[in-house]
Design a protein around this motif. Structure first.
Motif, mmCIF file in Angstrom:
data_model
loop_
_atom_site.group_PDB
_atom_site.id
_atom_site.type_symbol
_atom_site.label_atom_id
_atom_site.label_comp_id
_atom_site.label_asym_id
_atom_site.label_seq_id
_atom_site.Cartn_x
_atom_site.Cartn_y
_atom_site.Cartn_z
ATOM 1 N N SER A 272 0.837 -1.199 0.000
ATOM 2 C CA SER A 272 0.000 0.000 0.000
ATOM 3 C C SER A 272 0.866 1.241 0.000
ATOM 4 N N GLY A 273 0.466 2.267 -0.775
ATOM 5 C CA GLY A 273 1.267 3.476 -0.861
ATOM 6 C C GLY A 273 0.520 4.568 -1.561
ATOM 7 N N SER A 274 1.194 5.262 -2.484
ATOM 8 C CA SER A 274 0.611 6.421 -3.132
ATOM 9 C C SER A 274 -0.389 6.056 -4.215
ATOM 10 N N THR B 220 4.450 5.274 -9.290
ATOM 11 C CA THR B 220 5.166 5.607 -8.066
ATOM 12 C C THR B 220 6.662 5.454 -8.285
ATOM 13 N N TYR C 281 -0.159 17.852 1.059
ATOM 14 C CA TYR C 281 0.569 17.347 -0.092
ATOM 15 C C TYR C 281 1.434 18.482 -0.637
ATOM 16 N N ARG D 125 3.268 13.094 -0.778
ATOM 17 C CA ARG D 125 2.385 13.079 0.380
ATOM 18 C C ARG D 125 3.100 12.388 1.534
ATOM 19 N N ARG E 191 4.450 8.476 1.936
ATOM 20 C CA ARG E 191 4.200 7.755 0.695
ATOM 21 C C ARG E 191 5.281 8.090 -0.330
ATOM 22 N N GLU E 192 5.457 7.188 -1.250
ATOM 23 C CA GLU E 192 6.431 7.424 -2.306
ATOM 24 C C GLU E 192 5.951 8.536 -3.230
#
Length: 299
Positions: A29-31, A63, A241, A263, A266-267
């Motif tokens: 899970s990420g951007s 990403t 962001y 953000r 996150r990547e």
């Protein structure tokens, strides 16, 4: 004319363009949403948005690092419009970035050089601007006269095509000057690009130092303070962001926005949203880009 070549390896192109949905689904899970179901949902929602607005949309989101990606009509051609200004400024910094005298020396222009949508340069008296001022006006305010003067410094629109090719983007071409490059006539391949190419180019320039560390730094500085995307990508994002982006707009209702999103936790996410229509009377619908941003990035 300045010559460009060898500024990035073929690996940059491969990394940006070969991530499959299956590989994306395996990422943590990420951007960017990672499951096949998420990708299907985003595609369905973009198709629904196209039907509701009669606008064709192209998206590439990728990403940094793991290269998880989402693509929608990403190999299709779209009018580039003012997205070229990032490439022009990046090429000029790569070529002349450490020449302090050059960047501080005003470049004169005349009334004949001033074209429409030039809110910054049209007000300058005397009529002169340093390369620093030109890049700032072209990127932050999308000033068309500033964009043309950057092109003049590079030797013409073909220099942008060559610079894009040197970074691995072979389907990006600039043929004309402002404002004609925004004509956006359906089927005309002049002054076009693809979401795939812009994602590759903006990732390479802003995150991978493909045109040099100075070019990456300067482009981030200008693009983080862009003044033209408040109703587009920024309208579809929820703080906190930071976004380094560039907008574009043309005839046939074209509205574009592309950049890199940071953000917390996150990547970095490179996000490209390009549009086109087949209607000469179409008006620019910024909400299409804002809603596409919500669909891909999440509210």
């Amino acid at each position: 004319m300045l010559a460009f070549g060898g500024a990035a390896t073929a690996g940059i192109a491969a990394a940006a363009l070969t991530t499959s949905p299956a590989r994306a689904a395996s990422g943590r899970s990420g951007s960017l949403a990672t499951s096949a179901a998420d990708h299907d949902r985003m595609s369905r929602e973009l198709r629904s948005l196209e039907r509701a607005t009669s606008v064709t949309i192209g998206v590439h989101a990728v990403t940094q690092g793991e290269r998880r990606s989402f693509r929608y009509r990403a190999a299709d051609r779209f009018p580039m419009c003012s997205l070229f200004k990032v490439l022009a400024a990046g090429a000029l910094v790569q070529a002349r970035g450490y020449d302090e005298a050059y960047w501080a020396t005003p470049i004169p222009f005349t009334d004949a050089d001033v074209v429409r949508d030039s809110a910054v340069l049209a007000t300058l008296q005397p009529q002169q601007a340093t390369p620093e001022q030109l890049a700032d006006a072209a990127i932050r305010f999308s000033d068309n006269t500033a964009g043309n003067l950057l092109l003049r410094e590079l030797g013409g629109p073909g220099a942008v095509t060559a610079f894009a090719a040197s970074l691995g983007a072979g389907r990006t071409r600039l043929d004309r000057w402002e404002p004609e490059l925004n004509d956006a006539v359906p089927g005309d391949v002049r002054d076009t690009t693809t979401p795939d190419d812009i994602a590759l180019l903006y990732s390479a320039l802003l995150l991978e130092d493909a045109a040099g560390v100075l070019a990456s730094s300067r482009l981030r500085e200008w693009m983080l303070r862009t003044a033209t995307s408040g109703a587009r990508m920024r309208a579809g994002l929820t703080p906190p962001y930071e976004l380094a982006d560039k907008t574009g707009g043309g005839e046939y209702g074209v509205v574009n926005d592309a950049g890199v999103l940071w953000r917390p936790g996150r990547e970095p996410l490179t996000l490209v949203i390009l549009t086109r229509t087949d209607r000469a009377d179409a008006v620019r619908n910024n909400e299409v880009v804002a809603e596409a941003t919500r669909i891909v990035v999440g509210r």
